[in-house]
Design a protein around this motif. Structure first.
Motif, mmCIF file in Angstrom:
data_model
loop_
_atom_site.group_PDB
_atom_site.id
_atom_site.type_symbol
_atom_site.label_atom_id
_atom_site.label_comp_id
_atom_site.label_asym_id
_atom_site.label_seq_id
_atom_site.Cartn_x
_atom_site.Cartn_y
_atom_site.Cartn_z
ATOM 1 N N TRP A 9 0.905 -1.192 -0.104
ATOM 2 C CA TRP A 9 0.007 0.136 0.016
ATOM 3 C C TRP A 9 0.752 1.287 -0.035
ATOM 4 N N LEU A 10 1.877 1.112 0.595
ATOM 5 C CA LEU A 10 2.838 2.447 0.669
ATOM 6 C C LEU A 10 3.326 2.710 -0.736
ATOM 7 N N GLY A 13 0.955 4.101 -2.824
ATOM 8 C CA GLY A 13 0.368 5.370 -2.463
ATOM 9 C C GLY A 13 1.536 6.363 -3.033
ATOM 10 N N ALA A 16 1.055 7.033 -6.591
ATOM 11 C CA ALA A 16 -0.028 7.854 -6.717
ATOM 12 C C ALA A 16 0.266 9.350 -6.575
ATOM 13 N N LEU A 17 0.999 9.560 -5.744
ATOM 14 C CA LEU A 17 1.590 10.911 -5.345
ATOM 15 C C LEU A 17 2.431 11.415 -6.518
#
Length: 251
Positions: A9-10, A13, A16-17
């Protein structure tokens, strides 16, 4: 069904950033493409066959150097541990060579071996040799004295003791050294390809940089990250199968 770990998930994320920072103009640079463009470049160059060919060549050089350096590290480590005279004669030479940075070794090897595979494989083998040698020596020191004494009691010669008693006992240490060396081998292979020659993933990365093709450049970096992760996970799986008894003991 296994749920994704927090680490997955990190990573998602962060990707996505990355996408948002490029799309929304948080990073004002033509050399910061959205991650979707990077993935598109990765898929496109994979479909054309250029990246798979380069990855295959890099993996060949990496594994050839890993095999050569790993075998040499095990043999020399066993020799140093079991024949102290060898350690006294060649130990200083090994300690002098070990701190030399890899980029400093490449120019002399280019003069002797040229720009092709022998030079790159030799650089990888030298890089792999030292961690495997060190771990082999540690493994031999960890062998129980009772096992060696039993071998002597049964009249087993020194080299047969090394092969049938010492080597299996220090196998976990050797594999630990190879696991460290695996990551180093990938790094050094790419560095050697970036410095010399016109083959492999490293050369492709440099070419994309000079051509100003940022999506292809970042795609190569992502590919190397995924490749390194996959190689490590594969090695860990093989390690657990090879020394299952070691992990069963709670080591």
């Amino acid at each position: 069904m296994r749920r994704p770990s927090s680490g997955v998930w990190l990573v998602l994320g962060l990707l996505a950033l990355w996408e948002a920072s490029a799309r929304l103009g948080w990073v004002d640079s033509t050399n910061w493409p959205p991650v979707t463009e990077v993935v598109g470049a990765l898929v496109r160059d994979s479909v054309t066959g250029e990246l798979p060919l380069r990855v295959g060549g890099s993996l060949y050089r990496m594994f050839a150097g890993l095999l050569a350096g790993g075998l040499a590290g095990v043999v020399v480590g066993l020799g140093f541990a079991l024949v102290p005279m060898l350690a006294r004669l060649f130990g200083v030479v090994v300690e002098l060579l070990r701190p030399i940075p890899v980029p400093a070794v490449i120019p002399p090897l280019v003069l002797f071996l040229g720009l092709d595979d022998p030079m790159k494989i030799t650089v990888v083998a030298l890089t792999v040799f030292f961690p495997v040698l060190t771990n082999t020596l540690q493994g031999v020191r960890a062998v129980e004295a009772e096992a060696l004494a039993m071998g002597r009691t049964f009249g087993i010669g020194a080299w047969r003791r090394a092969v049938f008693i010492v080597l299996p006992a220090c196998l976990p240490y050797i594999l630990a050294g190879l696991r460290v060396a695996l990551g180093l081998a990938l790094v050094v292979t790419v560095v050697a390809e970036m410095i010399a020659g016109e083959q492999g993933v490293g050369n492709y990365l440099v070419v994309m940089q000079f051509a100003g093709r940022a999506p292809e450049m970042y795609a190569t970096v992502l590919l190397l990250a995924a490749l390194g992760y996959a190689l490590n996970r594969g090695f860990v799986a093989l390690e657990h199968r090879a020394i299952r008894w070691w992990f069963a003991m709670g080591r």
